[in-house]
Design an enzyme around this catalytic site. Sequence first.
Site, PDB file in Angstrom:
ATOM      1  N   GLU A 118      47.698  -1.053  49.438  1.00  0.00           N
ATOM      2  CA  GLU A 118      47.156   0.125  48.749  1.00  0.00           C
ATOM      3  C   GLU A 118      47.000  -0.161  47.266  1.00  0.00           C
ATOM      4  O   GLU A 118      47.612  -1.104  46.746  1.00  0.00           O
ATOM      5  CB  GLU A 118      48.061   1.334  48.988  1.00  0.00           C
ATOM      6  CG  GLU A 118      49.462   1.156  48.461  1.00  0.00           C
ATOM      7  CD  GLU A 118      50.416   2.222  49.008  1.00  0.00           C
ATOM      8  OE1 GLU A 118      50.745   2.145  50.199  1.00  0.00           O
ATOM      9  OE2 GLU A 118      50.828   3.095  48.237  1.00  0.00           O
ATOM     10  N   LYS A 120      47.414  -0.347  43.377  1.00  0.00           N
ATOM     11  CA  LYS A 120      48.522  -0.182  42.437  1.00  0.00           C
ATOM     12  C   LYS A 120      48.000   0.719  41.327  1.00  0.00           C
ATOM     13  O   LYS A 120      47.156   0.317  40.526  1.00  0.00           O
ATOM     14  CB  LYS A 120      48.967  -1.538  41.883  1.00  0.00           C
ATOM     15  CG  LYS A 120      50.191  -1.436  40.992  1.00  0.00           C
ATOM     16  CD  LYS A 120      50.725  -2.825  40.670  1.00  0.00           C
ATOM     17  CE  LYS A 120      52.075  -2.785  39.984  1.00  0.00           C
ATOM     18  NZ  LYS A 120      52.096  -2.005  38.743  1.00  0.00           N
ATOM     19  N   ASP A 122      47.660   2.861  38.035  1.00  0.00           N
ATOM     20  CA  ASP A 122      48.106   2.591  36.676  1.00  0.00           C
ATOM     21  C   ASP A 122      48.356   3.914  35.963  1.00  0.00           C
ATOM     22  O   ASP A 122      47.488   4.462  35.289  1.00  0.00           O
ATOM     23  CB  ASP A 122      47.032   1.774  35.957  1.00  0.00           C
ATOM     24  CG  ASP A 122      47.614   1.045  34.761  1.00  0.00           C
ATOM     25  OD1 ASP A 122      48.843   1.118  34.556  1.00  0.00           O
ATOM     26  OD2 ASP A 122      46.833   0.406  34.032  1.00  0.00           O
ATOM     27  N   TYR A 230      53.544   7.385  46.964  1.00  0.00           N
ATOM     28  CA  TYR A 230      53.461   6.061  47.588  1.00  0.00           C
ATOM     29  C   TYR A 230      54.771   5.611  48.250  1.00  0.00           C
ATOM     30  O   TYR A 230      54.850   4.520  48.763  1.00  0.00           O
ATOM     31  CB  TYR A 230      52.947   5.001  46.617  1.00  0.00           C
ATOM     32  CG  TYR A 230      53.742   4.834  45.325  1.00  0.00           C
ATOM     33  CD1 TYR A 230      55.068   4.433  45.336  1.00  0.00           C
ATOM     34  CD2 TYR A 230      53.115   5.050  44.099  1.00  0.00           C
ATOM     35  CE1 TYR A 230      55.771   4.267  44.160  1.00  0.00           C
ATOM     36  CE2 TYR A 230      53.814   4.887  42.909  1.00  0.00           C
ATOM     37  CZ  TYR A 230      55.144   4.500  42.948  1.00  0.00           C
ATOM     38  OH  TYR A 230      55.844   4.342  41.792  1.00  0.00           O
ATOM     39  N   LYS A 319      48.018  -8.607  40.987  1.00  0.00           N
ATOM     40  CA  LYS A 319      47.470  -8.021  39.762  1.00  0.00           C
ATOM     41  C   LYS A 319      46.007  -8.398  39.543  1.00  0.00           C
ATOM     42  O   LYS A 319      45.634  -9.566  39.640  1.00  0.00           O
ATOM     43  CB  LYS A 319      48.289  -8.488  38.541  1.00  0.00           C
ATOM     44  CG  LYS A 319      49.749  -8.082  38.586  1.00  0.00           C
ATOM     45  CD  LYS A 319      49.947  -6.575  38.483  1.00  0.00           C
ATOM     46  CE  LYS A 319      49.851  -6.090  37.064  1.00  0.00           C
ATOM     47  NZ  LYS A 319      51.110  -6.177  36.329  1.00  0.00           N
ATOM     48  N   CYS A 413      19.334   8.767   7.858  1.00  0.00           N
ATOM     49  CA  CYS A 413      19.110   8.308   9.229  1.00  0.00           C
ATOM     50  C   CYS A 413      18.558   6.880   9.208  1.00  0.00           C
ATOM     51  O   CYS A 413      17.564   6.613   8.538  1.00  0.00           O
ATOM     52  CB  CYS A 413      18.134   9.242   9.933  1.00  0.00           C
ATOM     53  SG  CYS A 413      17.628   8.620  11.538  1.00  0.00           S
ATOM     54  N   CYS A 416      14.709   7.288  10.613  1.00  0.00           N
ATOM     55  CA  CYS A 416      13.624   8.030   9.959  1.00  0.00           C
ATOM     56  C   CYS A 416      13.945   8.373   8.504  1.00  0.00           C
ATOM     57  O   CYS A 416      13.142   9.024   7.840  1.00  0.00           O
ATOM     58  CB  CYS A 416      13.305   9.299  10.745  1.00  0.00           C
ATOM     59  SG  CYS A 416      14.555  10.583  10.567  1.00  0.00           S
ATOM     60  N   CYS A 431      21.325  13.249  12.381  1.00  0.00           N
ATOM     61  CA  CYS A 431      20.093  13.102  11.619  1.00  0.00           C
ATOM     62  C   CYS A 431      19.433  14.464  11.600  1.00  0.00           C
ATOM     63  O   CYS A 431      19.317  15.122  12.632  1.00  0.00           O
ATOM     64  CB  CYS A 431      19.196  12.087  12.310  1.00  0.00           C
ATOM     65  SG  CYS A 431      17.458  12.249  11.871  1.00  0.00           S
ATOM     66  N   CYS A 437      12.042  12.631  13.825  1.00  0.00           N
ATOM     67  CA  CYS A 437      12.715  11.332  13.921  1.00  0.00           C
ATOM     68  C   CYS A 437      12.299  10.634  15.217  1.00  0.00           C
ATOM     69  O   CYS A 437      12.548  11.144  16.306  1.00  0.00           O
ATOM     70  CB  CYS A 437      14.233  11.532  13.899  1.00  0.00           C
ATOM     71  SG  CYS A 437      15.153  10.007  14.149  1.00  0.00           S
TER      72      CYS A 437
HETATM   73  S1  IVH Z   1      55.739   0.899  45.718  1.00  0.00           S
HETATM   74  C1  IVH Z   1      60.308  -0.793  45.374  1.00  0.00           C
HETATM   75  N1  IVH Z   1      53.244   1.528  45.553  1.00  0.00           N
HETATM   76  O1  IVH Z   1      54.251  -0.157  40.337  1.00  0.00           O
HETATM   77  C2  IVH Z   1      59.134  -0.422  44.544  1.00  0.00           C
HETATM   78  N2  IVH Z   1      54.415   1.165  43.521  1.00  0.00           N
HETATM   79  O2  IVH Z   1      55.854  -2.662  39.615  1.00  0.00           O
HETATM   80  C3  IVH Z   1      58.163   0.327  45.356  1.00  0.00           C
HETATM   81  N3  IVH Z   1      53.049   1.503  41.514  1.00  0.00           N
HETATM   82  O3  IVH Z   1      56.962   1.318  38.898  1.00  0.00           O
HETATM   83  C4  IVH Z   1      56.991   0.670  44.575  1.00  0.00           C
HETATM   84  N4  IVH Z   1      51.205   2.052  42.554  1.00  0.00           N
HETATM   85  O4  IVH Z   1      55.183   2.915  39.512  1.00  0.00           O
HETATM   86  C5  IVH Z   1      54.345   1.224  44.857  1.00  0.00           C
HETATM   87  N5  IVH Z   1      51.004   2.136  45.559  1.00  0.00           N
HETATM   88  C6  IVH Z   1      52.109   1.829  44.886  1.00  0.00           C
HETATM   89  C7  IVH Z   1      52.140   1.787  43.491  1.00  0.00           C
HETATM   90  C8  IVH Z   1      53.309   1.453  42.836  1.00  0.00           C
HETATM   91  C9  IVH Z   1      51.776   1.861  41.382  1.00  0.00           C
HETATM   92  C10 IVH Z   1      53.937   1.205  40.380  1.00  0.00           C
HETATM   93  C11 IVH Z   1      55.252   1.892  40.454  1.00  0.00           C
HETATM   94  C12 IVH Z   1      56.292   0.900  40.033  1.00  0.00           C
HETATM   95  C13 IVH Z   1      55.500  -0.317  39.725  1.00  0.00           C
HETATM   96  C14 IVH Z   1      56.184  -1.531  40.312  1.00  0.00           C
END
Ligand code: IVH
Length: 682
Positions: A118, A120, A122, A230, A319, A413, A416, A431, A437
């Site tokens: 899934e 990650k 941010d 998650y 990553k 501007c 013009c 402007c 213009c």
């Molecule tokens: S599972 C045991 N699933 O990533 C840790 N973490 O580096 C289980 N994060 O601080 C984490 N999306 O905030 C998990 N789909 C996802 C995630 C996720 C973002 C973040 C989480 C954690 C960091 C771990």
Amino acid sequence: MSQPDAAVLKEIATLRAELEEANYRYYVLDDPTLTDAEYDRKFQRLKQLEEKYPDQVTPDSPTQRVGAPPAEGFPEVTHAIPMLSLDNAFSRDDIVAFAQRVAERLECEPDDIAFSCEPKLDGAAVSLVYEQGVLVSGATRGDGRTGEGITSNLRTLRSVPLRLRGEKAPSLLEVRGEVIMRHSGFEALNERAREEGSKVFANPRNAAAGSLRQLDPRVTATRPLEFHAYQAARIEPDMNDKTHSALMQRLSDIGFRTSAELSVMHGPSAVVDYCDALGEKRDRLGFDIDGVVIKVDDLRLQRELGFVARAPRWAIAFKFPAQEETTQLNDVEFQVGRTGAITPVARLEPVNVAGVTVSNATLHNADEIARLDVRIGDTVAIRRAGDVIPQVVRVDKDKRPKDAREIEFPRRCPVCDSDVERLEGEAVARCSGGLYCPAQRKEAIKHFAGRRALDIDGLGEKLIDQLVERDWVETPADLFHLSVEQLQTLPRMAKKSSTNLVNALEKAKNTTLPRFIYALGIREVGEATAVNLATHFGTLSALQAADQDALEAVEDVGPVVAAHVHTFFRQEHNQETIEALLKSGVRWEESEVEQGPTPLEGQTWVLTGTLESMTRDDGKARLQALGAKVAGSVSKKTACVVAGEAAGSKLTKAEELDVPVIDEATFLERLKAWEKGEEEDA
Ligand code: IVH
């Protein structure tokens, strides 16, 4: 204090249920049922009853999402189970090595292991605790062992259930997930901050974390935050889910938003394919992700694998490349937009940001230049994400060269030479040349000819530049007087392309009132507002005649937009242009808006995948014109899913739920029939 009778108690309960259902539909399923006005009415009524009977206020009441008074500080919360971090993988080899390590410990083959993959997210990690199905506390991750108690703030997120859905709630549930801000919300928040001179956030993650740490929950309540679950850290009694993916489905069933992108992949090479595919999709998600979290799906195997130090052995984070890079600012140029707004554009030493070469970035306005304290020659951090225009987010002042030059905002501007004006209280300098213009003229005509406006085929940017530079076209109405003979004299315009353009202009004359209003390019009148204005007034003359009050009565039109519309129609040159457009044959069915067929009234549609013949926005607008709602996710109540090329999880979901699915060709056929007013069922 008076005690409520049974009827009042029932009304309170009903209102709460309706409001929470509406929150869930809107913020978790992306599939709204109530209009904003209906929601507000019910909310006000509930508040009124709770004020009259304060004993009846419960912590899971929807009114409690906004009301808590400011805190002095946040209490320390010790996590019952530490919130761990994840090891990182940066390459295919790292993923294969991870699967290999897992397989060795489990004494099996890597290809036999199912991995739940899934995005990650941010954002900011938080943990929510539910007792007997009711939210009792929420905390930040902090250092993983202790975080800050931010329950009142988390309550304001409509995607955080205050009470779990379903019959039997576990006696204890601790859910973890990420609080994120979508790009659209982030942009709007920063834009407002730039206008008001308040704090501008560098990226959505900082905005999410900063919004969660507000001492006043009422501030958090105004921030467009979303919680995505998650992980379930604790469930008592154990529900015996066998896999992480099944557990996520359970969380989704009891009211949480979970990842629509979650997929179970078998073996490392399928996992790598997933990472590649999500990487491709990254820019289209609408929110920031920084990679893929790969988890062993089987929960028993997870327990068997256990942890090392601060990270589990059963998961890894792959990553993606960073969305922020540093480069050098070579110069700043000033662009003039359709409304005369002057935008400083940073010319950069080209730099690759997450797979795309960036050589320009916006600096927004003079205040932003001052805020960043940026100079030509500086080393700057650039951020690029999704459709958002790349931005300069930071300056590394330690690297500032001695000959760095201050940026001078133009007083005239650059196109013009008219005076540049900056109105009191406005961040934007403009402007003052108006349609005198050429830059504003070009932009106005580009807008007028655009796909969502009059949709003039073959009238591209370069051609518009030439037409304006030759003074052949001063207002959009002049377009309709162009002749094949005249056009043919332009470079690269042969007889055929000139004829095509004249034909396209002829065709474009048949339009609709909303498109026409949008095409006029009135400040702050986008497509949606244009539709609202057209629907409300029905005819152009009624709209032209409307005063400020009448305009403010239109859905989603506030005093500012109303004033822009009002001023626009009072200006003589605009009146002349409109008259000239009508005279040259631009027309629409006046009744179309008022009594257009709405055979899809009450239905919710979902568009997924890529459509060949139109954009998704066009498809959406056409469906809405027919009375349908268009949602972002599939549920049992979805009337129909239109599946374009490479449709993914929504198509699967539709099939699971037995929701009708049609392809693009069928969709087009039906649209045409409905738009003509022919009866047919979906
Ligand atoms: S599972 C045991 N699933 O990533 C840790 N973490 O580096 C289980 N994060 O601080 C984490 N999306 O905030 C998990 N789909 C996802 C995630 C996720 C973002 C973040 C989480 C954690 C960091 C771990």
